[in-house]
Design an enzyme around this catalytic site. Structure first.
Site, PDB file in Angstrom:
ATOM      1  N   PRO A   4       0.526  -1.363  -0.155  1.00 47.27           N
ATOM      2  CA  PRO A   4       0.014  -0.265   0.266  1.00 47.27           C
ATOM      3  C   PRO A   4       0.632   1.597  -0.337  1.00 47.27           C
ATOM      4  O   PRO A   4       1.772   1.266   0.715  1.00 47.27           O
ATOM      5  CB  PRO A   4      -0.875  -0.510   0.761  1.00 47.27           C
ATOM      6  CG  PRO A   4      -0.621  -1.337   1.711  1.00 47.27           C
ATOM      7  CD  PRO A   4       0.590  -2.105   0.942  1.00 47.27           C
ATOM      8  N   ASP A   5       0.704   2.313  -1.082  1.00 42.93           N
ATOM      9  CA  ASP A   5       1.512   3.314  -0.621  1.00 42.93           C
ATOM     10  C   ASP A   5       0.237   4.409  -0.995  1.00 42.93           C
ATOM     11  O   ASP A   5      -0.603   4.589  -0.164  1.00 42.93           O
ATOM     12  CB  ASP A   5       1.907   3.666  -2.468  1.00 42.93           C
ATOM     13  CG  ASP A   5       3.874   4.490  -2.362  1.00 42.93           C
ATOM     14  OD1 ASP A   5       3.576   5.201  -1.706  1.00 42.93           O
ATOM     15  OD2 ASP A   5       4.620   4.075  -2.922  1.00 42.93           O
ATOM     16  N   GLY A   6       0.577   5.944  -1.662  1.00 42.62           N
ATOM     17  CA  GLY A   6      -0.375   6.924  -1.663  1.00 42.62           C
ATOM     18  C   GLY A   6      -1.739   6.289  -1.620  1.00 42.62           C
ATOM     19  O   GLY A   6      -2.694   5.165  -1.579  1.00 42.62           O
ATOM     20  N   ALA A  18      -2.873   3.250  -4.205  1.00 41.26           N
ATOM     21  CA  ALA A  18      -3.000   3.187  -4.906  1.00 41.26           C
ATOM     22  C   ALA A  18      -1.134   1.759  -4.234  1.00 41.26           C
ATOM     23  O   ALA A  18      -1.183   2.120  -3.112  1.00 41.26           O
ATOM     24  CB  ALA A  18      -1.555   4.082  -5.515  1.00 41.26           C
TER      25      ALA A  18
END
Length: 106
Positions: A4-6, A18
């Site tokens: 998991p990122d932004g 994202a």
């Protein structure tokens, strides 16, 4: 699922994440944890997403090339691009703008 990122929220209260490493943005119901939908991006290093456009109904997705080897860049030549996803049927919120005291003229 990748890393998991932004992420961002839509006006229905759903979370859009994202997922770095798999080229996807996945929408979840944050209350139940149910996966609602998945958008595939033609670049594996998806870094963030946000809603924008005149009606806040376009999802913008950023991707990276940092750390990518030549083979990956050849396979995914659009890596490092910003993608616009339309016709999702959802809207988001405008981004919050931060202004520090040093730049606000105070």
């Amino acid at each position: 699922m990748g890393w998991p990122d932004g992420m961002t929220m839509d006006t229905d209260g759903h979370l859009w994440v994202a997922c770095f490493g798999i080229g996807k943005v996945i929408s979840f119901d944050p209350v139940t944890g149910t996966k609602l939908r998945e958008v595939t991006i033609p670049a594996p290093r998806t870094t963030s997403c946000c809603f924008g456009g005149k009606h806040m109904d376009e999802l913008y997705v950023t991707t990276a090339t940092l750390g990518a080897l030549e083979d990956e860049l050849n396979k995914y030549p659009l890596s490092g691009s910003v993608f616009k996803v339309t016709e999702l049927g959802v809207k988001g919120y405008p981004a919050n703008v931060y202004r520090s005291i040093a730049t606000s003229g105070l």
